[in-house]
Write a protein that holds these residues in place. Sequence first.
Motif, PDB file in Angstrom:
ATOM      1  N   UNK A 106       0.821  -1.209   0.000  1.00 19.94           N
ATOM      2  CA  UNK A 106       0.000   0.000   0.000  1.00 19.94           C
ATOM      3  C   UNK A 106       0.855   1.259   0.000  1.00 19.94           C
ATOM      4  N   UNK A 107       1.901   1.286   0.825  1.00 24.93           N
ATOM      5  CA  UNK A 107       2.760   2.467   0.891  1.00 24.93           C
ATOM      6  C   UNK A 107       3.488   2.670  -0.436  1.00 24.93           C
ATOM      7  N   UNK A 108       4.043   1.594  -0.988  1.00 30.09           N
ATOM      8  CA  UNK A 108       4.763   1.716  -2.260  1.00 30.09           C
ATOM      9  C   UNK A 108       3.835   2.224  -3.362  1.00 30.09           C
ATOM     10  N   UNK A 109       2.652   1.627  -3.463  1.00 32.59           N
ATOM     11  CA  UNK A 109       1.705   2.033  -4.503  1.00 32.59           C
ATOM     12  C   UNK A 109       1.279   3.480  -4.321  1.00 32.59           C
ATOM     13  N   UNK A 110       0.976   3.859  -3.095  1.00 33.32           N
ATOM     14  CA  UNK A 110       0.529   5.220  -2.811  1.00 33.32           C
ATOM     15  C   UNK A 110       1.583   6.258  -3.202  1.00 33.32           C
ATOM     16  N   UNK A 111       2.831   6.017  -2.800  1.00 33.17           N
ATOM     17  CA  UNK A 111       3.885   6.991  -3.067  1.00 33.17           C
ATOM     18  C   UNK A 111       4.186   7.103  -4.553  1.00 33.17           C
ATOM     19  N   UNK A 112       4.154   5.995  -5.267  1.00 30.83           N
ATOM     20  CA  UNK A 112       4.372   6.046  -6.715  1.00 30.83           C
ATOM     21  C   UNK A 112       3.229   6.770  -7.421  1.00 30.83           C
ATOM     22  N   UNK A 113       2.003   6.505  -6.993  1.00 31.94           N
ATOM     23  CA  UNK A 113       0.860   7.183  -7.605  1.00 31.94           C
ATOM     24  C   UNK A 113       0.896   8.681  -7.335  1.00 31.94           C
ATOM     25  N   UNK A 114       1.341   9.063  -6.163  1.00 31.87           N
ATOM     26  CA  UNK A 114       1.442  10.493  -5.836  1.00 31.87           C
ATOM     27  C   UNK A 114       2.375  11.223  -6.788  1.00 31.87           C
ATOM     28  N   UNK A 115       3.337  10.494  -7.329  1.00 35.03           N
ATOM     29  CA  UNK A 115       4.273  11.122  -8.273  1.00 35.03           C
ATOM     30  C   UNK A 115       3.751  11.097  -9.702  1.00 35.03           C
ATOM     31  N   UNK A 116       2.543  10.612  -9.888  1.00 35.45           N
ATOM     32  CA  UNK A 116       1.927  10.653 -11.202  1.00 35.45           C
ATOM     33  C   UNK A 116       2.122   9.419 -12.049  1.00 35.45           C
ATOM     34  N   UNK A 117       2.695   8.362 -11.486  1.00 32.97           N
ATOM     35  CA  UNK A 117       2.901   7.138 -12.255  1.00 32.97           C
ATOM     36  C   UNK A 117       1.604   6.322 -12.296  1.00 32.97           C
ATOM     37  N   UNK A 118       1.477   5.531 -13.348  1.00 32.98           N
ATOM     38  CA  UNK A 118       0.315   4.663 -13.506  1.00 32.98           C
ATOM     39  C   UNK A 118       0.548   3.387 -12.698  1.00 32.98           C
ATOM     40  N   UNK A 119      -0.194   3.235 -11.617  1.00 33.28           N
ATOM     41  CA  UNK A 119       0.051   2.157 -10.654  1.00 33.28           C
ATOM     42  C   UNK A 119      -1.241   1.386 -10.406  1.00 33.28           C
ATOM     43  N   UNK A 120      -1.138   0.075 -10.429  1.00 30.68           N
ATOM     44  CA  UNK A 120      -2.256  -0.784 -10.045  1.00 30.68           C
ATOM     45  C   UNK A 120      -1.804  -1.726  -8.950  1.00 30.68           C
ATOM     46  N   UNK A 121      -2.733  -2.062  -8.069  1.00 27.19           N
ATOM     47  CA  UNK A 121      -2.450  -2.986  -6.973  1.00 27.19           C
ATOM     48  C   UNK A 121      -3.411  -4.161  -7.086  1.00 27.19           C
ATOM     49  N   UNK A 122      -2.866  -5.369  -7.028  1.00 30.85           N
ATOM     50  CA  UNK A 122      -3.652  -6.592  -7.162  1.00 30.85           C
ATOM     51  C   UNK A 122      -3.632  -7.347  -5.839  1.00 30.85           C
ATOM     52  N   UNK A 123      -4.819  -7.580  -5.309  1.00 29.87           N
ATOM     53  CA  UNK A 123      -4.971  -8.247  -4.018  1.00 29.87           C
ATOM     54  C   UNK A 123      -5.900  -9.445  -4.167  1.00 29.87           C
ATOM     55  N   UNK A 124      -5.424 -10.599  -3.756  1.00 31.96           N
ATOM     56  CA  UNK A 124      -6.206 -11.829  -3.886  1.00 31.96           C
ATOM     57  C   UNK A 124      -7.473 -11.805  -3.038  1.00 31.96           C
TER      58      UNK A 124
END
Length: 268
Positions: A38-56
């Motif tokens: 969650x932290x990694x995805x959030x911080x990358x998205x804040x910088x404007x990158x296209x980020x998806x998170x997949x959770x089983x």
Amino acid sequence: MPLDERIITEAILETYCAKFKSCLDLDTAVVGGGPSGLVAAMLLAREGFNVALYERKLSLGGGMWGGGMTWNVIVVQKESLRLLTDVGVPVTRFRDGYYTADAPTAASTLAAAACQAGVKVFNCVSVEDVVLREVDGAKRVTGLVLNSSAVELAGLHVDPLVVGARYVIEATGHAVEVLKTLVRKNDVELLTPSGGIEGEQSLWAEVAETNTLRNTREVFPGLYVAGMAANASFGSYRMGPIFGGMLLSGEKAAREIAGRLRDRHEHA
């Protein structure tokens, strides 16, 4: 105005399909919705990158929800407090160097912060494989093979779908499932001391917390490990219900990948 069930269905269908289509070419795909993911995805998205998170599973937050032994309180160290307080999680000083937070509040707030930052979340989605390509003469992970978690649980033979990703973060925790699949199905050598998965050792919180951060890195071209998956990959200890290293691990993975993505864009 009367409700039309067909329009409700149409709204879900079109909105979900648009979200999925926007993630066919990702800057980063995060596998696992625990604290480091969650932290990694959030911080990358804040910088404007296209980020998806997949959770089983159905919910995000991983092992954070249960605290220790279902006593739903987590402990964090001073060094990682800012990653909770910056998103609005209340923390309480227990004694020098030890702070507590309500586990459901921490998990739900981190999940909300990631979504609000622009992370596209796909829960009930399992990653059953990776996509490999030859890039500059070497094998590299370039995407993920996805299927419905319901298909996986039922043991049905249903073909998956694929998304592309410049980088993948393996944050599946102790199971390190993505990496195990990569090693099992391909003749590849990892960037670990033995070239394979070193395996998780028993609980030693002090060493594990330090090594979680140290072991957060690229384990195979295009594939990073974060959180407990980092220690399982590089052979260190588990830490129990203290989460500072997990949060800082997500931050480190995001920082390193963001730097590489920026460099890639600058030289494109």
